[in-house]
Design an enzyme around this catalytic site. Sequence first.
Site, mmCIF file in Angstrom:
data_model
loop_
_atom_site.group_PDB
_atom_site.id
_atom_site.type_symbol
_atom_site.label_atom_id
_atom_site.label_comp_id
_atom_site.label_asym_id
_atom_site.label_seq_id
_atom_site.Cartn_x
_atom_site.Cartn_y
_atom_site.Cartn_z
ATOM 1 N N LEU A 197 -14.743 51.461 -50.031
ATOM 2 C CA LEU A 197 -14.320 52.697 -50.702
ATOM 3 C C LEU A 197 -13.023 53.261 -50.131
ATOM 4 C CD1 LEU A 197 -17.829 54.388 -51.131
ATOM 5 C CD2 LEU A 197 -16.743 52.617 -52.537
ATOM 6 N N ARG A 232 -10.093 52.873 -51.183
ATOM 7 C CA ARG A 232 -9.202 53.348 -52.247
ATOM 8 C C ARG A 232 -9.517 54.807 -52.602
ATOM 9 N NH1 ARG A 232 -6.166 55.281 -54.367
ATOM 10 N NH2 ARG A 232 -4.997 54.921 -56.276
ATOM 11 N N ARG A 235 -3.129 47.578 -52.286
ATOM 12 C CA ARG A 235 -2.328 46.889 -53.296
ATOM 13 C C ARG A 235 -1.112 47.656 -53.831
ATOM 14 N NH1 ARG A 235 -1.397 49.779 -57.687
ATOM 15 N NH2 ARG A 235 -3.204 50.579 -58.806
ATOM 16 N N ASN A 253 -4.830 45.641 -42.606
ATOM 17 C CA ASN A 253 -5.958 45.566 -43.534
ATOM 18 C C ASN A 253 -5.920 44.264 -44.345
ATOM 19 O OD1 ASN A 253 -8.279 46.949 -44.965
ATOM 20 N ND2 ASN A 253 -6.927 46.602 -46.711
ATOM 21 N N THR A 295 -0.187 38.101 -56.244
ATOM 22 C CA THR A 295 0.719 38.803 -57.149
ATOM 23 C C THR A 295 1.919 37.940 -57.523
ATOM 24 O OG1 THR A 295 2.441 40.521 -57.146
ATOM 25 C CG2 THR A 295 1.526 39.948 -55.033
ATOM 26 N N SER A 330 8.266 43.991 -50.857
ATOM 27 C CA SER A 330 7.748 45.152 -50.117
ATOM 28 C C SER A 330 6.801 44.631 -49.050
ATOM 29 C CB SER A 330 6.978 46.101 -51.044
ATOM 30 O OG SER A 330 5.733 45.514 -51.400
ATOM 31 N N TYR A 344 3.715 45.300 -48.834
ATOM 32 C CA TYR A 344 2.532 44.849 -49.569
ATOM 33 C C TYR A 344 2.711 43.417 -50.095
ATOM 34 C CZ TYR A 344 0.210 43.849 -53.978
ATOM 35 O OH TYR A 344 -0.428 43.202 -55.004
ATOM 36 N N HIS A 345 3.827 43.187 -50.781
ATOM 37 C CA HIS A 345 4.040 41.849 -51.336
ATOM 38 C C HIS A 345 4.124 40.794 -50.224
ATOM 39 C CE1 HIS A 345 5.475 44.265 -54.861
ATOM 40 N NE2 HIS A 345 4.806 43.343 -55.498
ATOM 41 N N LYS A 398 0.902 39.365 -49.226
ATOM 42 C CA LYS A 398 0.390 38.374 -50.177
ATOM 43 C C LYS A 398 1.046 37.010 -49.938
ATOM 44 C CE LYS A 398 -2.310 41.083 -52.683
ATOM 45 N NZ LYS A 398 -3.661 40.869 -53.193
ATOM 46 N N ASN A 447 1.417 51.637 -67.274
ATOM 47 C CA ASN A 447 0.441 52.730 -67.339
ATOM 48 C C ASN A 447 1.072 54.076 -66.994
ATOM 49 O OD1 ASN A 447 -1.623 51.144 -68.236
ATOM 50 N ND2 ASN A 447 -2.918 51.340 -66.417
ATOM 51 N N THR A 449 9.860 58.198 -66.402
ATOM 52 C CA THR A 449 10.841 57.983 -65.327
ATOM 53 C C THR A 449 11.116 56.508 -65.104
ATOM 54 O OG1 THR A 449 9.020 58.187 -63.774
ATOM 55 C CG2 THR A 449 10.418 60.115 -64.049
ATOM 56 N N VAL A 450 12.358 56.123 -65.384
ATOM 57 C CA VAL A 450 12.809 54.751 -65.165
ATOM 58 C C VAL A 450 13.588 54.711 -63.859
ATOM 59 C CG1 VAL A 450 14.286 52.911 -66.048
ATOM 60 C CG2 VAL A 450 12.895 54.271 -67.628
#
Lengths: 410, 410
Positions: free
Chosen positions: B41, B43, B109, B127, B153, B195, B197-198, B201, B256, B269-270
């Site tokens: 949990l 997240r 993620r 983690n 990813t 990043s 994060y990436h 992976k 999203n 926002t771009v």
Amino acid sequence: MNLEKSQSKKIFVLGGDGFCGWPTSLHLSNIGHDVVIIDNLSRRNIDNELEAGSLTPIQPMGTRLEAWEENTGKKIGFYNIDIAEDYDQFLQVIQSEQPDAIVHFAEQRSAPYSMKSPKHKRYTVNNNLNATHNVLCAIVDSGLDIHLVHLGTMGVYGYGTAGMKIPEGYLDVEVQTESGDRVEQQILYPTNPGSVYHMTKSQDQLLFQYYNKNDSVRITDLHQGIVWGTNTEETKMDERLINRFDYDGDYGTVLNRFLMQAAVGYPITVHGTGGQTRAFIHIQDTVRCVELAIANAPAREERVMIFNQMTETHRVNDLAQLVSKLTGGEIAYVSNPRKEAAKNDLHVKNDLFLSKGLNPTTLDNGLLQEVTEVAGKYAHRADHSKIPATSTWTKEQKPGVPEAKEESSV
Amino acid sequence: MNLEKSQSKKIFVLGGDGFCGWPTSLHLSNIGHDVVIIDNLSRRNIDNELEAGSLTPIQPMGTRLEAWEENTGKKIGFYNIDIAEDYDQFLQVIQSEQPDAIVHFAEQRSAPYSMKSPKHKRYTVNNNLNATHNVLCAIVDSGLDIHLVHLGTMGVYGYGTAGMKIPEGYLDVEVQTESGDRVEQQILYPTNPGSVYHMTKSQDQLLFQYYNKNDSVRITDLHQGIVWGTNTEETKMDERLINRFDYDGDYGTVLNRFLMQAAVGYPITVHGTGGQTRAFIHIQDTVRCVELAIANAPAREERVMIFNQMTETHRVNDLAQLVSKLTGGEIAYVSNPRKEAAKNDLHVKNDLFLSKGLNPTTLDNGLLQEVTEVAGKYAHRADHSKIPATSTWTKEQKPGVPEAKEESSV
Ligand SMILES: NC(=O)c1ccc[n+]([C@@H]2O[C@H](COP(=O)([O-])OP(=O)(O)OC[C@H]3O[C@@H](n4cnc5c(N)ncnc54)[C@H](O)[C@@H]3O)[C@@H](O)[C@H]2O)c1
Ligand SMILES: NC(=O)c1ccc[n+]([C@@H]2O[C@H](COP(=O)([O-])OP(=O)(O)OC[C@H]3O[C@@H](n4cnc5c(N)ncnc54)[C@H](O)[C@@H]3O)[C@@H](O)[C@H]2O)c1
């Protein structure tokens, strides 16, 4: 030998209590750098865990540093910090000491130890990756322009890349585009690590690549061969400065293990047929290479600089024969506890260090003898039960233990 | 839709409380697998930390599982375990439940979250790498033949590989041997993560490569595009089964985020010029792909199987225009908090999943509208102050915040 004042740097040596880190610290201090050692003494704790220890009588850090000051008048600083765990403390020391360069030796470095059990695998991954990541993160966090020199391993390349000379970190490849054209690219050499330990070094490379790209951290990664020898000019100055000599089945590396086995009258244990070819470097050259790496920092926007830090390659069985000839020791072929090809060739480029002025100490009889003498001198300290390689790469494999028989005495 | 009894498997879903993991758990359970969720949990705790939350009213795990049983008569198991920390407990559950397959979603993620601060970088590395390594280590430790399906990813490839179609994990290259011959080799695609994060992976890939080689672990690595959409056939059955919808600047992913911004009347926002091309997949296809991956496990001695789990690519600015046209929302170009090329092309192979029977849900107006409706329905729950992307890739960069102005109301 001494640096000009203007060339003198403040240098952190992470893992400065270890086999490579200690003589490197002394050497950098000796030539005029201002050295600070950071080490959590985990290697000494692992000695306790394995109920093994250095063949040579290494002294506690306090005694080491006192002896160094007595002999040379130079001071080396020391902090006991776990760089994988105590990030805040580590960052604070960086901020207060403001090093120009950080030499990073502080990882669990034994392949057999990393394969001993799930706990040892997990410790190695957790310790090594967090250690290296914390160093990078702290450099960025500090806002200082610190040059990071990391000790990697030749083992990341994987052994036996059919017919190819192993380049220094980057590989030229040709790939096909969608339109069918072929374009040349230079890529990070695709790694093929041989143990959990070696795997962490491959993963370290991705940390370097990323922090170099995103934060322009200046990084030199030294892909080091197997280090042999014990002492350097500096560690010979005083017995209290002696370097560690690992001879146990987990930390003893191949050439030093052979020399020591011969010296104490234990069979020279060759894993499998000894057909594996490995890259080697003498500890005296290790310290000199680190000196050269510090003096030749890459520019801020330059990619990670990768050197192959090795001076010669040998087939394991040839080394065993050589040591046997030299010492009269007997060779025992035992089952290979590793999962690897029985035989491989290895051709390695090391032009970069040669171009920077490295003058290699090669493995000739004289030098081997020197190590045999160290091993001989301290042979009485050896615990023979610790010599066999007991860690295996998979549950199905057998340890590298010679058939039970009377050991000849020296 | 239901599996034959003989095809039904015991499946662990690590991270089964998350955006992809929850609908996957329901789908696998629905078609007849025996599903056990493991999630710490974290997240939801990060929601607390960021003072943000799912736009949709997700229910606690207990309520979710009760609702699932009420609606379908099927039971899903649940253990609250931190797989990066609680190795022994995790191993014990594997040993007692004996899963056939483990689907591993349990990583931090978000790229922006991983760049927020040194603490967030360190958490992500610690983690993700310990989580993945523990899973592999425990599979070997258990002695069971468990198929691991991991969510990777598309981001590991790096964007903008000049003119090359991105292959599924492995790249054909030609290299030169010492004798001057050119030989073809297939290598793990050289990664260029964008990043921290990436990067984790990319590092995961080396863990897979190693454990597959040394221990013959059967592994499928799914290089997933950006997931859009909210609900699947199963999560629509009951409002208590609703999936999470992240809209905040850290966890909201690009498509999203646009749909939600339009729905709540916040500027679309771009970042930068929106010239970046990205790969996408609908959440309904994610769950189907995982089903297919489980049904098509590689053989024991086969190398890691890598699928590109994406169905279409789009330029970010084109998506913004599309959403704007569809909803009347206004576009705001803000500074890019990431460090990346302003513009890139992206061509991706996804033949493997198509060959296994994936029938893609494509991004057409109807589907976009469905998501806009979800976003519209729960728009009142949105905290507008959480929408801007505040994490930056370096200290020098500016966050992706629109110029101060009156927000139009929906
Ligand atoms: N010895 C070799 O033959 C060889 C060959 C190639 C590469 N290397 C690399 O060189 C480096 C040094 O090797 P070595 O033979 O000196 O190993 P070593 O184990 O003797 O020294 C490593 C030192 O780092 C310290 N350390 C480990 N984790 C730490 C942590 N989290 N925080 C603080 N200190 C920590 C240990 O206490 C130890 O003193 C290693 O990274 C190794 O991978 C060594
Ligand atoms: N969402 C996307 O667009 C997307 C795209 C590509 C890849 N992925 C990958 O798919 C996976 C799932 O993504 P998501 O969007 O569902 O993320 P998420 O954050 O919604 O879900 C991850 C779940 O894992 C759990 N978790 C994290 N660390 C854990 C640990 N140590 N022990 C136990 N549980 C832990 C979290 O609590 C959470 O429920 C991730 O690995 C992600 O990298 C997602």
